[in-house]
Write a protein that holds these residues in place. Structure first.
Motif, short mmCIF file in Angstrom:
data_model
loop_
_atom_site.label_atom_id
_atom_site.label_comp_id
_atom_site.label_asym_id
_atom_site.label_seq_id
_atom_site.Cartn_x
_atom_site.Cartn_y
_atom_site.Cartn_z
N THR A 1 0.85 -1.20 0.00
CA THR A 1 0.00 0.00 0.00
C THR A 1 0.88 1.25 0.00
OG1 THR A 1 -1.70 -1.22 1.19
CG2 THR A 1 -1.90 1.17 1.20
N VAL A 2 1.96 1.21 0.78
CA VAL A 2 2.91 2.33 0.77
C VAL A 2 3.51 2.49 -0.63
CG1 VAL A 2 5.13 3.16 1.65
CG2 VAL A 2 3.47 2.15 3.23
N ALA A 3 3.85 1.35 -1.25
CA ALA A 3 4.46 1.39 -2.59
C ALA A 3 3.51 2.00 -3.62
CB ALA A 3 4.89 0.00 -3.02
N ALA A 4 2.19 1.83 -3.39
CA ALA A 4 1.19 2.34 -4.35
C ALA A 4 0.90 3.82 -4.16
CB ALA A 4 -0.10 1.54 -4.21
N HIS A 5 1.59 4.43 -3.17
CA HIS A 5 1.33 5.82 -2.78
C HIS A 5 1.40 6.80 -3.96
CE1 HIS A 5 1.03 8.63 0.57
NE2 HIS A 5 1.77 9.43 -0.16
N ARG A 6 2.45 6.61 -4.80
CA ARG A 6 2.66 7.59 -5.86
C ARG A 6 1.66 7.41 -7.00
NH1 ARG A 6 8.33 7.36 -8.00
NH2 ARG A 6 7.28 6.88 -9.94
N ARG A 7 1.14 6.20 -7.13
CA ARG A 7 0.25 5.93 -8.27
C ARG A 7 -1.19 6.32 -8.01
NH1 ARG A 7 0.19 -0.01 -10.68
NH2 ARG A 7 -1.57 0.60 -11.97
N TYR A 8 -1.62 6.20 -6.74
CA TYR A 8 -3.04 6.42 -6.42
C TYR A 8 -3.19 7.39 -5.26
CZ TYR A 8 -3.76 2.38 -9.37
OH TYR A 8 -3.77 1.51 -10.42
N ARG A 9 -4.27 8.17 -5.29
CA ARG A 9 -4.47 9.18 -4.26
C ARG A 9 -5.28 8.64 -3.09
NH1 ARG A 9 -5.54 15.00 -6.81
NH2 ARG A 9 -4.90 15.51 -4.71
N SER A 10 -6.33 7.84 -3.39
CA SER A 10 -7.19 7.40 -2.29
C SER A 10 -6.66 6.12 -1.65
CB SER A 10 -8.62 7.17 -2.79
OG SER A 10 -8.72 5.91 -3.41
N ARG A 11 -6.96 5.97 -0.36
CA ARG A 11 -6.49 4.78 0.36
C ARG A 11 -7.07 3.52 -0.27
NH1 ARG A 11 -3.92 2.36 4.09
NH2 ARG A 11 -4.91 0.57 5.08
N LYS A 12 -8.36 3.59 -0.67
CA LYS A 12 -8.99 2.40 -1.24
C LYS A 12 -8.26 1.96 -2.51
CE LYS A 12 -13.25 0.36 -2.92
NZ LYS A 12 -12.45 -0.39 -3.88
N GLU A 13 -7.95 2.93 -3.36
CA GLU A 13 -7.23 2.59 -4.61
C GLU A 13 -5.87 1.96 -4.31
OE1 GLU A 13 -8.40 5.71 -8.09
OE2 GLU A 13 -7.40 6.53 -6.32
N ARG A 14 -5.21 2.50 -3.28
CA ARG A 14 -3.88 1.98 -2.93
C ARG A 14 -3.98 0.55 -2.42
NH1 ARG A 14 -2.24 7.47 0.19
NH2 ARG A 14 -1.86 8.71 -1.67
N VAL A 15 -4.97 0.30 -1.56
CA VAL A 15 -5.12 -1.05 -1.01
C VAL A 15 -5.52 -2.02 -2.12
CG1 VAL A 15 -6.40 -2.49 0.62
CG2 VAL A 15 -5.66 -0.21 1.30
N ASP A 16 -6.42 -1.58 -3.01
CA ASP A 16 -6.81 -2.44 -4.15
C ASP A 16 -5.59 -2.79 -4.99
OD1 ASP A 16 -9.37 -2.39 -3.33
OD2 ASP A 16 -10.09 -0.96 -4.84
N CYS A 17 -4.76 -1.77 -5.24
CA CYS A 17 -3.55 -1.99 -6.04
C CYS A 17 -2.64 -2.98 -5.31
CB CYS A 17 -2.83 -0.65 -6.26
SG CYS A 17 -1.22 -0.84 -7.02
N ALA A 18 -2.48 -2.80 -4.00
CA ALA A 18 -1.61 -3.68 -3.20
C ALA A 18 -2.08 -5.13 -3.32
CB ALA A 18 -1.63 -3.23 -1.74
N ARG A 19 -3.38 -5.34 -3.24
CA ARG A 19 -3.93 -6.70 -3.33
C ARG A 19 -3.71 -7.28 -4.72
NH1 ARG A 19 -7.29 -8.24 0.79
NH2 ARG A 19 -7.59 -6.64 2.38
N ARG A 20 -3.91 -6.44 -5.72
CA ARG A 20 -3.72 -6.87 -7.11
C ARG A 20 -2.27 -7.32 -7.35
NH1 ARG A 20 -5.93 -2.37 -9.01
NH2 ARG A 20 -3.98 -1.51 -9.77
N ILE A 21 -1.34 -6.49 -6.89
CA ILE A 21 0.08 -6.82 -7.11
C ILE A 21 0.44 -8.08 -6.32
CG2 ILE A 21 2.47 -6.02 -6.73
CD1 ILE A 21 1.34 -4.32 -8.85
N ALA A 22 -0.08 -8.19 -5.10
CA ALA A 22 0.21 -9.37 -4.28
C ALA A 22 -0.26 -10.63 -5.00
CB ALA A 22 -0.46 -9.25 -2.92
#
Ligand SMILES: Nc1ncnc2c1ncn2[C@@H]1O[C@H](COP(=O)(O)OP(=O)(O)OP(=O)(O)O)[C@@H](O)[C@H]1O
Length: 243
Positions: free
Chosen positions: A104-125
């Motif tokens: 989620t921290v790594a997704a910080h630069r790509r997405y603004r909202s927390r939900k988008e970051r967590v979604d991205c984190a799950r997708r990458i995982a």
């Protein structure tokens, strides 16, 4: 992606340290979609070349372009913003945080909202096979999974070129296979280009599409695994090292 244009184009790339020329008049390309192995005996100039590409070392001479743009002398953050992301020999993540928190921290630069970051984190995982370990504290993961997490963090910004510096060090055979499979998937399915530096020659020969061989900072040879393996200059440089 233009497959006829090199992603990296280095011309006469040189790095001097006082009287020592660590990289000397090096000309080579990295083509889109390939896994390029940068190999050579100890002290050949692999790390320096890698650092020149990622902006961690400034060239003394020569030109360097990434996706057609001159990046010679740019700072690492400027290079990574353009899509050249690298890993380091040590793992770089927050050891006391969970896998999903790190991503989620790594997704910080790509997405603004927390939900988008967590979604991205799950997708990458899921992409790298860490989805069963989302809530594991990172330091408790086996070494191989920690290495995969480092790679997952590096691919979160969707780089065009992923540079991997000795990613196989310390992994046992099963973990090496797992990581190599991930590299192939990232190239074949995600269209990523990979630059790989590692001392595990058996793995390198199995996974890389092409090699650039350095010796005393100079380009010694380039070509496929069979071409470099049978090249007398390469054999002589390694002085009979069988791996
Ligand atoms: N910061 C530096 N200052 C002085 N000399 C350096 C520096 N970095 C690298 N060198 C020298 O440049 C040469 C190439 O080093 P480099 O680390 O790039 O080789 P390498 O192929 O990565 O070696 P290894 O396989 O041992 O990691 C070596 O002779 C090294 O001692």
């Amino acid at each position: 992606m233009n497959l006829d244009t090199p992603l990296i184009e280095a011309r006469g790339l040189t790095r001097r340290y006082g009287g020592l020329v660590a990289v000397s008049d090096l000309t080579f390309e990295i083509w889109p979609g390939e896994i390029l192995g940068l190999i050579g005996p100890n002290g050949a100039g692999k790390s320096t070349t890698f650092n020149l590409l990622s902006g961690h070392v400034r060239p003394s001479a020569g030109t360097l372009s990434f996706a057609g743009e001159n990046i010679a002398g740019m700072a690492p953050y400027q290079v990574s913003r353009r899509g050249l992301v690298r890993t380091f020999q040590h793992d770089s993540f927050f050891r006391e945080m969970t896998v999903v928190e790190n991503l989620t921290v790594a997704a910080h630069r790509r997405y603004r909202s927390r939900k988008e970051r967590v979604d991205c984190a799950r997708r990458i995982a899921e992409r790298v096979g860490l989805d069963r370990h989302l809530d594991a504290i990172t330091s408790s993961l086996p070494h191989g999974l920690q290495r995969i997490l480092s790679i997952a963090i590096a691919i979160t910004p969707e780089p065009k070129l992923l540079g991997l510096d000795e990613p196989l060090t310390g992994l046992h055979a099963v973990e090496v296979e797992r990581v190599l499979t991930l590299f192939r998937t990232l190239c074949r399915e995600d269209g990523m280009t990979i630059l790989l530096v590692d001392h595990n020659m058996k793995a390198m020969m199995g996974v890389c599409d092409r090699f650039v061989v350095l010796h005393y900072g100079k380009l010694l040879a380039q070509g496929s695994a069979d071409e470099v393996r049978s090249n007398p200059d390469v054999i002589a440089a390694y002085l009979g090292r069988s791996e």
